[in-house]
Design a protein around this motif. Structure first.
Motif, PDB file in Angstrom:
ATOM      1  N   ARG A 205     -79.905   7.017  53.322  1.00  0.00           N
ATOM      2  CA  ARG A 205     -81.251   7.291  53.399  1.00  0.00           C
ATOM      3  C   ARG A 205     -82.021   6.126  52.957  1.00  0.00           C
ATOM      4  NH1 ARG A 205     -81.823  12.852  54.046  1.00  0.00           N
ATOM      5  NH2 ARG A 205     -83.818  12.927  53.297  1.00  0.00           N
ATOM      6  N   LEU A 206     -83.041   5.692  53.402  1.00  0.00           N
ATOM      7  CA  LEU A 206     -84.157   4.749  53.162  1.00  0.00           C
ATOM      8  C   LEU A 206     -85.286   5.063  52.623  1.00  0.00           C
ATOM      9  CD1 LEU A 206     -83.754   2.068  56.034  1.00  0.00           C
ATOM     10  CD2 LEU A 206     -82.437   2.144  53.681  1.00  0.00           C
TER      11      LEU A 206
ATOM     12  N   THR B 220     -82.400   9.455  61.196  1.00  0.00           N
ATOM     13  CA  THR B 220     -82.626  10.704  60.426  1.00  0.00           C
ATOM     14  C   THR B 220     -82.673  10.618  58.944  1.00  0.00           C
ATOM     15  OG1 THR B 220     -80.198  11.500  60.818  1.00  0.00           O
ATOM     16  CG2 THR B 220     -81.943  11.988  62.698  1.00  0.00           C
ATOM     17  N   ASN B 221     -83.246   9.583  58.557  1.00  0.00           N
ATOM     18  CA  ASN B 221     -83.322   9.478  57.239  1.00  0.00           C
ATOM     19  C   ASN B 221     -84.355   9.818  56.373  1.00  0.00           C
ATOM     20  OD1 ASN B 221     -80.494   7.895  56.900  1.00  0.00           O
ATOM     21  ND2 ASN B 221     -81.787   6.458  58.200  1.00  0.00           N
ATOM     22  N   CYS B 222     -85.440  10.325  57.185  1.00  0.00           N
ATOM     23  CA  CYS B 222     -86.821  10.579  56.385  1.00  0.00           C
ATOM     24  C   CYS B 222     -87.027  12.176  56.684  1.00  0.00           C
ATOM     25  CB  CYS B 222     -87.913   9.737  57.455  1.00  0.00           C
ATOM     26  SG  CYS B 222     -87.648   7.990  57.283  1.00  0.00           S
ATOM     27  N   ASN B 223     -86.016  13.208  56.863  1.00  0.00           N
ATOM     28  CA  ASN B 223     -86.319  14.447  57.119  1.00  0.00           C
ATOM     29  C   ASN B 223     -87.300  15.176  56.121  1.00  0.00           C
ATOM     30  OD1 ASN B 223     -84.865  14.128  59.530  1.00  0.00           O
ATOM     31  ND2 ASN B 223     -82.994  14.960  58.537  1.00  0.00           N
ATOM     32  N   TRP B 224     -86.744  14.641  54.735  1.00  0.00           N
ATOM     33  CA  TRP B 224     -87.883  15.358  53.595  1.00  0.00           C
ATOM     34  C   TRP B 224     -89.015  14.706  53.447  1.00  0.00           C
ATOM     35  CZ3 TRP B 224     -85.620  19.748  53.478  1.00  0.00           C
ATOM     36  CH2 TRP B 224     -84.141  19.795  53.652  1.00  0.00           C
TER      37      TRP B 224
ATOM     38  N   ALA C 180     -84.367   4.621  64.722  1.00  0.00           N
ATOM     39  CA  ALA C 180     -84.171   3.970  63.203  1.00  0.00           C
ATOM     40  C   ALA C 180     -85.398   4.731  62.588  1.00  0.00           C
ATOM     41  CB  ALA C 180     -84.223   2.441  63.375  1.00  0.00           C
ATOM     42  N   ASP C 181     -85.147   5.457  61.714  1.00  0.00           N
ATOM     43  CA  ASP C 181     -86.247   6.134  61.043  1.00  0.00           C
ATOM     44  C   ASP C 181     -86.215   5.700  59.439  1.00  0.00           C
ATOM     45  OD1 ASP C 181     -84.849   9.391  62.075  1.00  0.00           O
ATOM     46  OD2 ASP C 181     -85.831   7.792  63.146  1.00  0.00           O
ATOM     47  N   ILE C 182     -87.373   5.068  59.336  1.00  0.00           N
ATOM     48  CA  ILE C 182     -87.484   3.965  58.145  1.00  0.00           C
ATOM     49  C   ILE C 182     -88.853   4.946  57.141  1.00  0.00           C
ATOM     50  CG2 ILE C 182     -88.187   2.128  57.005  1.00  0.00           C
ATOM     51  CD1 ILE C 182     -86.821   0.969  59.647  1.00  0.00           C
ATOM     52  N   CYS C 183     -88.498   5.248  56.156  1.00  0.00           N
ATOM     53  CA  CYS C 183     -89.191   6.047  55.163  1.00  0.00           C
ATOM     54  C   CYS C 183     -90.403   5.356  54.176  1.00  0.00           C
ATOM     55  CB  CYS C 183     -88.548   6.989  54.182  1.00  0.00           C
ATOM     56  SG  CYS C 183     -87.211   7.791  55.228  1.00  0.00           S
TER      57      CYS C 183
ATOM     58  N   GLN D 177     -92.662  -3.412  58.508  1.00  0.00           N
ATOM     59  CA  GLN D 177     -93.654  -2.312  58.434  1.00  0.00           C
ATOM     60  C   GLN D 177     -94.151  -2.084  56.852  1.00  0.00           C
ATOM     61  OE1 GLN D 177     -90.789   0.732  59.550  1.00  0.00           O
ATOM     62  NE2 GLN D 177     -91.336   2.021  57.872  1.00  0.00           N
ATOM     63  N   ARG D 178     -95.243  -1.637  56.863  1.00  0.00           N
ATOM     64  CA  ARG D 178     -95.911  -1.191  55.690  1.00  0.00           C
ATOM     65  C   ARG D 178     -96.618   0.162  55.993  1.00  0.00           C
ATOM     66  NH1 ARG D 178     -98.581  -5.942  52.049  1.00  0.00           N
ATOM     67  NH2 ARG D 178     -96.254  -5.833  50.901  1.00  0.00           N
TER      68      ARG D 178
END
Length: 160
Positions: free
Chosen positions: A5-6, A39-43, A60-63, A156-157
Motif C-alpha cells: 500500500r502506497l 488496488t492500494n488506495c481502497n480506503w 497502478a493505484d497511487i494514493c 504526480q502531486r
C-alpha cells in the motif's frame, strides 16, 4: 513481486525494511525489489493510472504525491536499496502488467476520498514539465491523458 500500500509512510517503511533485512541476511551491498502498485488506495482513494487509453489494461493505484513513478531508492549505511514500480493486472485487464509505471500510463481517474482534491500528472520526475490536472469527481470519472503526457508521465502531486 510484492503488493504494498502506497497510502502511508508505514507501508513504504515496511517495503524498504524488507529490502534492508534481505540485505543484512545475505550480506549483499544492495537490494532491489519490484513493487506492483495495484488496488492500494481502497480506503483513502488516490489517483488510479491505467496502462491503456479509455481506462483499460493493467493498473497502478497511487494514493499520495509521488516524486518519481520509477520508484525510490534509500541508502542503508553503505548499501542502496531500490524499489521499482510496475503495473499490475486488475479489473481493466492484464495488458501492460509488469511494465514500469514511469512513462507508461495512458489514462487516469481521480478517486480521492477527499472532495475537492485534484491531482496533477507531470511529464518529468520531481513535479515539473508539461502537466495535466485531474479534477475530483464524485464518481472518479476516468480521463485519457493528453498527447503531451500519454506514455510520457513521471510524477504526480495532489492539491486541495
Amino acid at each position: 513481486m510484492k503488493n504494498i500500500r502506497l497510502n502511508s509512510r508505514t507501508a513504504t517503511l515496511v517495503a524498504v525494511g524488507g529490502m534492508i533485512a534481505a540485505t543484512s541476511v545475505f550480506g549483499a551491498t544492495s537490494a532491489s525489489a519490484t513493487v506492483t502498485v495495484s488496488t492500494n488506495c481502497n480506503w483513502t482513494g488516490g489517483l488510479y493510472l491505467r496502462y491503456n487509453s479509455d481506462f483499460k489494461g493493467a493498473e497502478a493505484d497511487i494514493c499520495n504525491d509521488l516524486f518519481d513513478y520509477a520508484g525510490w531508492s534509500v541508502y542503508n549505511g553503505s548499501s542502496l536499496d531500490t524499489a521499482h514500480l510496475v503495473f499490475a493486472a486488475g479489473d481493466g485487464g492484464s495488458a501492460g502488467a509488469g511494465t514500469s509505471v514511469k512513462n507508461n500510463a495512458a489514462a487516469v481517474a481521480n478517486w480521492s476520498a477527499t472532495a475537492g482534491v485534484s491531482y496533477t500528472v507531470y511529464f518529468h520526475s520531481g513535479y515539473s514539465g508539461a502537466a495535466q490536472s485531474i479534477p475530483w469527481t464524485h464518481d472518479g470519472y476516468p480521463v485519457n491523458l493528453n498527447s503531451s503526457l500519454k506514455n510520457n508521465n513521471a510524477s504526480q502531486r495532489a492539491f486541495a
